[in-house]
Scaffold this active site. Structure first.
Site, PDB file in Angstrom:
ATOM      1  N   GLU A   1       5.504   0.791  76.193  1.00  0.00           N
ATOM      2  CA  GLU A   1       4.352   0.032  75.709  1.00  0.00           C
ATOM      3  C   GLU A   1       3.669   0.821  74.601  1.00  0.00           C
ATOM      4  OE1 GLU A   1       2.143  -2.531  77.798  1.00  0.00           O
ATOM      5  OE2 GLU A   1       3.941  -3.204  78.844  1.00  0.00           O
TER       6      GLU A   1
ATOM      7  N   CYS B   1       3.972  -4.907  74.634  1.00  0.00           N
ATOM      8  CA  CYS B   1       5.073  -4.559  75.536  1.00  0.00           C
ATOM      9  C   CYS B   1       6.405  -4.582  74.804  1.00  0.00           C
ATOM     10  CB  CYS B   1       5.111  -5.514  76.729  1.00  0.00           C
ATOM     11  SG  CYS B   1       5.366  -7.244  76.285  1.00  0.00           S
TER      12      CYS B   1
END
Length: 366
Positions: free
Chosen positions: A352, A318
């Site tokens: 991401e 992330c």
């Protein structure tokens, strides 16, 4: 607050992808696989401040970088269709009942692709029996589950979780998602991430070690590609949901233990024994692959060293900044075979990323 303009979606994604590629120029990369989001109604969960003025409550948010001025929210096109449908009647019910409105400072929505929802109301006051009665009436009217929270208090009207159904490669996976547990916010992109990881590990064989497994989001899908899976997670609420999810999906080759990545590293290095592993014979596992989906801080140095042991690494990140640092550290032992961008958060700078690494031939010979 994020400005949503579907006509600009493709451009903003291209800019984010270009930034990702520029950041990783120092590494030898395969062609980037890009997985876009739907431009609207992509968020399965949302949290709003409740702005109280002149006896009325309104949804409000802060713009990024601004923490003093709240902005009234009259529409939230990023929210799932369920969130969009629930917001107006919920606000109407709150403003018609002082018991529900007074000292209410935040509202949280957790929804699913199938339309289930849990609404959490957070208060700066104790919740009494009168509030609970009104909350039950609200749950009936809204046809959803309600949770009330205040300091050291949680009142659940019906359930504190939803059941999500995700489609991956023609199979339906069932997930219990708890109100306070971590879940992927963009369910449709999550389905793409799951299938990406599944596709790129079909021929790995052996056993899988997973760190930071959460509620078993990836674990349940990846288990089919391995003989056995050992999954680790530190948060008890996630461990309980993961166990529920493995049973719900009738997956029998997974063991889950409540350990941090540092602790499982110590266990594999035989630094010290752990009571939570007393029922597991670590030496019986033949790990070919490790899967990691760490928090934004990325992997610590000891965990990076642990990863060097494995023939295959699947890394979901992330935070591209810490992913870049970790991949640079692993470059001497592993090559990047697949690299992907997943747009979980459209119209923001967040992106991401996923990488599949294979041990280099020279490292295998060492």
């Amino acid at each position: 607050m994020t400005d949503i303009d579907p006509t600009s979606y493709d451009q903003q994604l291209q800019e984010k992808v270009a930034g990702l590629q520029a950041r990783f120029q120092g590494l030898e990369l395969p062609p980037l696989e890009t997985y876009p989001s739907a431009p609207l109604n992509y968020r399965m969960r949302a949290e709003f401040k409740m702005w109280q003025q002149d006896g009325r409550a309104d949804y409000a948010m802060y713009r990024q970088g601004e923490h003093r001025q709240a902005y009234i929210i009259e529409a939230f096109p990023a929210g799932s269709t369920t969130i969009e449908a629930l917001m107006p009647p919920l606000l109407e019910q709150i403003n018609q009942c002082d018991i529900l409105r007074q000292r209410l400072f935040s509202v949280e929505f957790l929804t699913t692709l199938s339309g289930e929802a849990v609404i959490t109301l957070l208060y700066h006051r104790p919740l009494d029996a009168v509030w609970e009665e009104r909350a039950k009436e609200l749950a009936t009217h809204m046809k959803t589950d309600i949770i009330g929270r205040s300091r050291k208090q949680k009142v659940v009207i019906r359930r504190d979780y939803v059941i999500e159904k995700l489609q991956v490669a023609g199979r339906t996976y069932t997930y219990q998602q708890k109100e306070t547990g971590f879940t992927q916010p963009n369910a449709q992109v999550n389905e793409k991430m799951l299938d990406w990881a599944r596709q790129h590990s079909t021929d790995f064989g052996g056993d899988l070690l997973e760190l930071y497994c959460g509620n078993g989001n990836f674990t349940a899908v990846l288990a089919q590609n391995f003989n056995r899976v050992l999954a680790t997670e530190i948060a008890k609420i996630s461990v309980n949901s993961a166990s529920y999810n493995f049973d719900a999906n009738e997956i029998e080759n997974i063991e889950i233990v409540r350990l941090s990545s540092e602790e499982i590293t110590q266990a594999l290095n035989e630094v010290r024994p752990f009571r939570r592993l007393r029922h597991i014979d670590l030496k019986s596992y033949e790990f070919s692959t490790v899967f990691v989906d760490p928090p934004r801080a990325g992997l610590d140095d000891d965990t990076v060293e642990l990863l060097r042991r494995f023939d295959n690494i699947i890394y979901i990140s992330c935070n591209p900044e810490t992913l870049h640092a970790n991949l640079l550290a692993l470059d001497s032992s592993h090559s990047i075979e697949h690299f992907a961008a997943f747009d979980q958060f459209p119209y923001t700078h967040h992106l991401e990323a996923g990488a599949v690494l294979k041990k280099r031939a020279a490292s295998k010979a060492d």
